[in-house]
Design a protein around this motif. Structure first.
Motif, short mmCIF file in Angstrom:
data_model
loop_
_atom_site.label_atom_id
_atom_site.label_comp_id
_atom_site.label_asym_id
_atom_site.label_seq_id
_atom_site.Cartn_x
_atom_site.Cartn_y
_atom_site.Cartn_z
N UNK A 157 57.19 38.94 55.98
CA UNK A 157 56.81 37.55 55.78
C UNK A 157 57.69 36.77 54.83
N UNK A 158 58.88 37.28 54.52
CA UNK A 158 59.79 36.59 53.60
C UNK A 158 60.66 35.61 54.38
N UNK A 159 61.02 34.49 53.74
CA UNK A 159 62.02 33.62 54.34
C UNK A 159 63.39 34.27 54.18
N UNK A 160 64.40 33.68 54.79
CA UNK A 160 65.71 34.33 54.82
C UNK A 160 66.31 34.52 53.43
N UNK A 161 66.16 33.51 52.56
CA UNK A 161 66.73 33.62 51.22
C UNK A 161 66.03 34.71 50.41
N UNK A 162 64.70 34.79 50.54
CA UNK A 162 63.94 35.81 49.82
C UNK A 162 64.26 37.19 50.35
N UNK A 163 64.39 37.31 51.67
CA UNK A 163 64.71 38.61 52.26
C UNK A 163 66.09 39.07 51.84
N UNK A 164 67.05 38.16 51.88
CA UNK A 164 68.40 38.51 51.46
C UNK A 164 68.41 38.93 49.99
N UNK A 165 67.63 38.23 49.16
CA UNK A 165 67.57 38.55 47.73
C UNK A 165 66.94 39.91 47.49
N UNK A 168 45.15 38.76 44.72
CA UNK A 168 43.75 38.34 44.65
C UNK A 168 42.86 39.57 44.54
N UNK A 169 41.58 39.38 44.23
CA UNK A 169 40.67 40.54 44.18
C UNK A 169 40.55 41.24 45.54
N UNK A 170 40.71 40.49 46.63
CA UNK A 170 40.58 41.05 47.97
C UNK A 170 41.89 41.65 48.47
N UNK A 171 42.97 40.99 48.19
CA UNK A 171 44.30 41.47 48.59
C UNK A 171 45.17 41.56 47.36
N UNK A 172 45.07 42.65 46.61
CA UNK A 172 45.70 42.72 45.28
C UNK A 172 47.20 42.46 45.26
N UNK A 173 47.89 42.79 46.33
CA UNK A 173 49.34 42.64 46.32
C UNK A 173 49.83 41.39 47.04
N UNK A 174 49.14 40.98 48.10
CA UNK A 174 49.72 39.97 48.99
C UNK A 174 48.95 38.67 49.18
N UNK A 175 47.65 38.61 48.90
CA UNK A 175 46.89 37.41 49.23
C UNK A 175 47.14 36.28 48.24
N UNK A 176 47.40 35.10 48.79
CA UNK A 176 47.59 33.90 47.96
C UNK A 176 46.25 33.20 47.74
N UNK A 177 46.05 32.71 46.52
CA UNK A 177 44.91 31.84 46.22
C UNK A 177 45.49 30.56 45.62
N UNK A 178 45.49 29.50 46.42
CA UNK A 178 46.09 28.23 46.02
C UNK A 178 45.03 27.27 45.51
N UNK A 179 45.42 26.28 44.69
CA UNK A 179 44.45 25.31 44.19
C UNK A 179 43.62 24.65 45.29
N UNK A 180 44.25 24.37 46.43
CA UNK A 180 43.51 23.71 47.51
C UNK A 180 42.47 24.62 48.16
N UNK A 181 42.51 25.90 47.85
CA UNK A 181 41.52 26.82 48.42
C UNK A 181 40.11 26.58 47.90
N UNK A 182 39.98 25.77 46.88
CA UNK A 182 38.62 25.45 46.43
C UNK A 182 37.85 24.70 47.51
N UNK A 183 38.58 24.16 48.51
CA UNK A 183 37.92 23.49 49.64
C UNK A 183 37.46 24.49 50.69
N UNK A 184 37.94 25.73 50.58
CA UNK A 184 37.60 26.78 51.54
C UNK A 184 36.46 27.61 50.96
N UNK A 185 35.26 27.14 51.16
CA UNK A 185 34.09 27.75 50.52
C UNK A 185 33.93 29.22 50.88
N UNK A 186 34.11 29.55 52.16
CA UNK A 186 33.93 30.94 52.59
C UNK A 186 34.91 31.86 51.88
N UNK A 187 36.16 31.46 51.84
CA UNK A 187 37.18 32.29 51.19
C UNK A 187 36.85 32.48 49.71
N UNK A 188 36.54 31.40 49.02
CA UNK A 188 36.30 31.50 47.58
C UNK A 188 35.04 32.29 47.26
#
Length: 259
Positions: free
Chosen positions: A73-81, A130-150
């Motif tokens: 799931x990395x973009x090209x610059x991140x993968x190359x790095x 995140x507590x659910x995906x310790x290594x990979x899950x993103x929790x963004x500020x806008x996720x406060x609108x996602x009640x189920x996820x939060x």
């Protein structure tokens, strides 16, 4: 209670890490911990790993994992790095180790291999994502609108969860509110509300993405958390990235804008 400095997302930015650690010295902390992504993007992965190996603990970040295994799931610059980073970690040591002594390069790889996905201390959880995906899950500020996820995430938090990964600092409360550092005064964020639960993103040392180019870390002291922004020599890191042909210069230029 132990006074703890919590750093995350250093991303091989040695200049930023050194400036943050100088600031940490002024905070009378008892220990320093890291929430992962010690490497990736930045030009000094070896040096950053050597420093973080001396912290009280570090958890595994997705870039740390990708330095050992194939990135996903990395973009090209991140993968190359990350492929460049892996090559740096696999370079033969310039000086021979004494007989029966583990080489510096082997120590760094062993350190990455030993990192746990999470650390729990009583009712405090430390992860990269995140507590659910310790290594990979993103929790963004806008996720406060996602009640189920939060609601699902907070069901996995006993009281406090410290995380990084997004490079966007702030405090999520179980009331489905997000408070960025700019709205928190010098007295810190009060965590003492009875039965309250919080997820606290500590931001990034090496690559902030909240449009503030200064490094960010937090200090936890009993029932308060303090966010600290630290200036560092961004242009020094930009020059180090420009000097590496296999690192995209954009990885340095973005540091100037905090994005």
């Amino acid at each position: 209670m132990t006074r703890t400095a919590i750093l995350s997302d250093i991303h091989g930015n040695l200049t930023a890490l050194q400036s943050v650690l100088e600031h940490v010295k002024t905070q009378s902390v008892d220990r320093i911990v890291c929430l992962g992504d010690v490497v990736g993007y930045g030009p000094k992965p070896q040096e950053c790993l050597d420093i973080v190996a001396g912290f009280d603990f570090c958890v595994l970040g997705n870039h740390d994992s990708s330095a050992l295994f194939d990135p996903e799931g990395f973009n090209s610059a991140a993968e190359q790095a990350i492929f460049w980073t892996r090559a740096q970690l696999e370079l033969p040591d310039q000086e021979e180790s004494a007989p029966n002594e583990v080489s510096p390069s082997r120590k760094r790889l062993d350190f990455l291999c030993s990192l746990p996905r999470s650390v729990r201390e009583e009712d405090v959880l430390f992860v990269h994502g995140s507590p659910r995906g310790p290594t990979n899950e993103y929790v963004m500020p806008e996720d406060i609108q996602n009640t189920k996820k939060m609601e699902k995430l907070f069901s996995l938090v006993q009281r406090l969860c410290f995380q990084g990964h997004t490079h966007v600092p702030g405090v999520f409360s179980h009331h489905l509110m997000f408070t960025p550092p700019a709205e928190i005064d010098d007295d810190g964020y009060d965590l003492s509300e009875p039965d309250a639960r919080y997820m606290i993103n500590v931001g990034s040392v090496g690559q902030p993405r909240d449009l503030d180019p200064r490094s960010c870390y937090v200090v936890l002291d009993e029932s308060r958390v303090f966010f600290h922004r630290v200036e560092y020599d961004i242009e020094a890191t930009v020059r180090q990235i420009e000097a590496e042909a296999e690192l995209d210069n954009f990885l340095g230029y973005r540091l100037r804008e905090g994005r």
